[in-house]
Write an enzyme that holds these catalytic residues in place. Sequence first.
Site, short mmCIF file in Angstrom:
data_model
loop_
_atom_site.label_atom_id
_atom_site.label_comp_id
_atom_site.label_asym_id
_atom_site.label_seq_id
_atom_site.Cartn_x
_atom_site.Cartn_y
_atom_site.Cartn_z
N THR A 267 0.81 -1.22 0.00
CA THR A 267 0.00 0.00 0.00
C THR A 267 0.84 1.27 0.00
O THR A 267 0.48 2.27 -0.63
CB THR A 267 -0.92 0.01 1.24
OG1 THR A 267 -1.78 -1.13 1.16
CG2 THR A 267 -1.76 1.25 1.34
N THR B 157 1.50 -4.80 4.19
CA THR B 157 1.36 -5.27 5.58
C THR B 157 0.69 -6.66 5.64
O THR B 157 0.86 -7.36 6.63
CB THR B 157 0.55 -4.28 6.43
OG1 THR B 157 -0.74 -4.10 5.85
CG2 THR B 157 1.26 -2.95 6.54
N ASP B 158 -0.05 -7.03 4.60
CA ASP B 158 -0.83 -8.27 4.70
C ASP B 158 0.04 -9.50 5.01
O ASP B 158 -0.33 -10.32 5.84
CB ASP B 158 -1.61 -8.52 3.39
CG ASP B 158 -2.79 -7.57 3.24
OD1 ASP B 158 -3.15 -6.89 4.23
OD2 ASP B 158 -3.37 -7.50 2.14
N THR C 299 2.54 -10.16 14.34
CA THR C 299 1.42 -10.67 13.58
C THR C 299 0.47 -9.52 13.28
O THR C 299 0.33 -8.61 14.10
CB THR C 299 0.73 -11.83 14.36
OG1 THR C 299 -0.21 -12.47 13.52
CG2 THR C 299 0.04 -11.37 15.63
N THR D 129 -1.17 -22.43 18.90
CA THR D 129 -2.52 -22.11 19.36
C THR D 129 -3.22 -21.11 18.44
O THR D 129 -2.58 -20.23 17.86
CB THR D 129 -2.50 -21.58 20.80
OG1 THR D 129 -3.83 -21.13 21.13
CG2 THR D 129 -1.54 -20.43 21.00
N GLN D 130 -4.53 -21.26 18.34
CA GLN D 130 -5.35 -20.26 17.62
C GLN D 130 -5.44 -18.96 18.40
O GLN D 130 -5.84 -17.94 17.85
CB GLN D 130 -6.79 -20.78 17.44
CG GLN D 130 -6.90 -21.94 16.52
CD GLN D 130 -8.35 -22.48 16.42
OE1 GLN D 130 -9.29 -21.83 16.85
NE2 GLN D 130 -8.48 -23.64 15.83
N1 ASP Z 1 -2.80 -5.41 0.32
C1 ASP Z 1 -1.71 -4.61 0.81
C2 ASP Z 1 -0.47 -5.46 0.79
O1 ASP Z 1 -0.25 -6.23 1.67
C3 ASP Z 1 -2.00 -4.10 2.18
C4 ASP Z 1 -0.93 -3.21 2.77
O2 ASP Z 1 0.10 -2.95 2.22
O3 ASP Z 1 -1.16 -2.74 3.89
O4 ASP Z 1 0.29 -5.36 -0.14
#
Ligand code: ASP
Length: 341
Positions: free
Chosen positions: A15, A92-93, A163, A271-272
């Site tokens: 992003t 971030t994903d 995470t 663990t979940q």
């Molecule tokens: N979909 C984006 C990615 O992980 C989300 C982000 O960057 O926050 O590339």
Amino acid sequence: MRARKSVYIAYTGGTIGMRQGAHGYEPAPGFLEEQMSRLPVLASPDMPRYRIHEYDPLLDSANMSPADWVKLGRDIMSRYDRYDGFIVLHGTDTMAFSASSLSFMFRNLGKPIVFTGSQIPLCEVRTDARENLITSLLLAARHPIPEVSLFVGHQLLRGNRATKVSAKRFLAFSSPNYPPLGEAGVDLVINRDRVLPSPSEPIAFDAVGHAQVADLRIFPGITPETLEAFLGPLHGAVLHTYGAGNAPDRPELLEVLQQASERGVVLVNCTQCLEGSVNMAGYATGNALREAGVISGYDMTPEAALTKLYYLLSQDLDPEEIREQMQQNLRGELSRPAAEP
Ligand code: ASP
């Protein structure tokens, strides 16, 4: 006057550098650098020198795979001697997966590798990218933290402990089982006692290969057929179990796990729950998993457990050695209780 440090920025996508396209945000070549050139603060003598390398193609991190982790690791390794620190601009994903994988692939890392990104692109008025980028540059240049870390929001976290917990907050990550390495408030505070010691051996890089690994979230009603079909093609799996590491202890399910273990599939119990550790001695249901050959992932994040499996399965090790090392703390990713039952 302090000599200006030099930082290498690997821009993989995410992003932070995206712009609005016909179907939503998407990466665009050259766009991030153009946006950065409009930030006078980056040219300040208080900032380090940096060189940015834009990857081709730029990726939404949802599209990243182990081959991309290797490409990134090799890129940093090839420039390791020339820079004081490294930044990875990343979506971030799947940032926690990439940061974890790099933490394992680099042995004896002596310089900082800081992952950062943002929830809103740099081009937008309310962007969080500006602060993340500027602080990451300062961290990579001035704080010789010999770790793969992640800076998003105001916290510096160990990469293999982080995470993603929020799709809307600027503080998008948490490190539930290990305290932050640092915090950016009025001062940039680094908690030195939480940082890994500097290595005494030279840096080395071991790429991950093509292991078949997977995550399985245990759920009420899971059948032996589902479990068997899932485990069939795998070399290793992270089982996301309930609470302190429990799963249904129906004999037909345990038999499938046992058979998979016996043919060499490495089964790791995580663990979940967001927080806490697996303790397979706590309940009969957890103990039954242990007897079926499942090993404890202790308090590892699922991201760390999965990338560690990729890493160990790519080494020349037999399943028993992999099981042994999975349960050892290799890069600060895991804590074991002092006295184990
Ligand atoms: N979909 C984006 C990615 O992980 C989300 C982000 O960057 O926050 O590339």
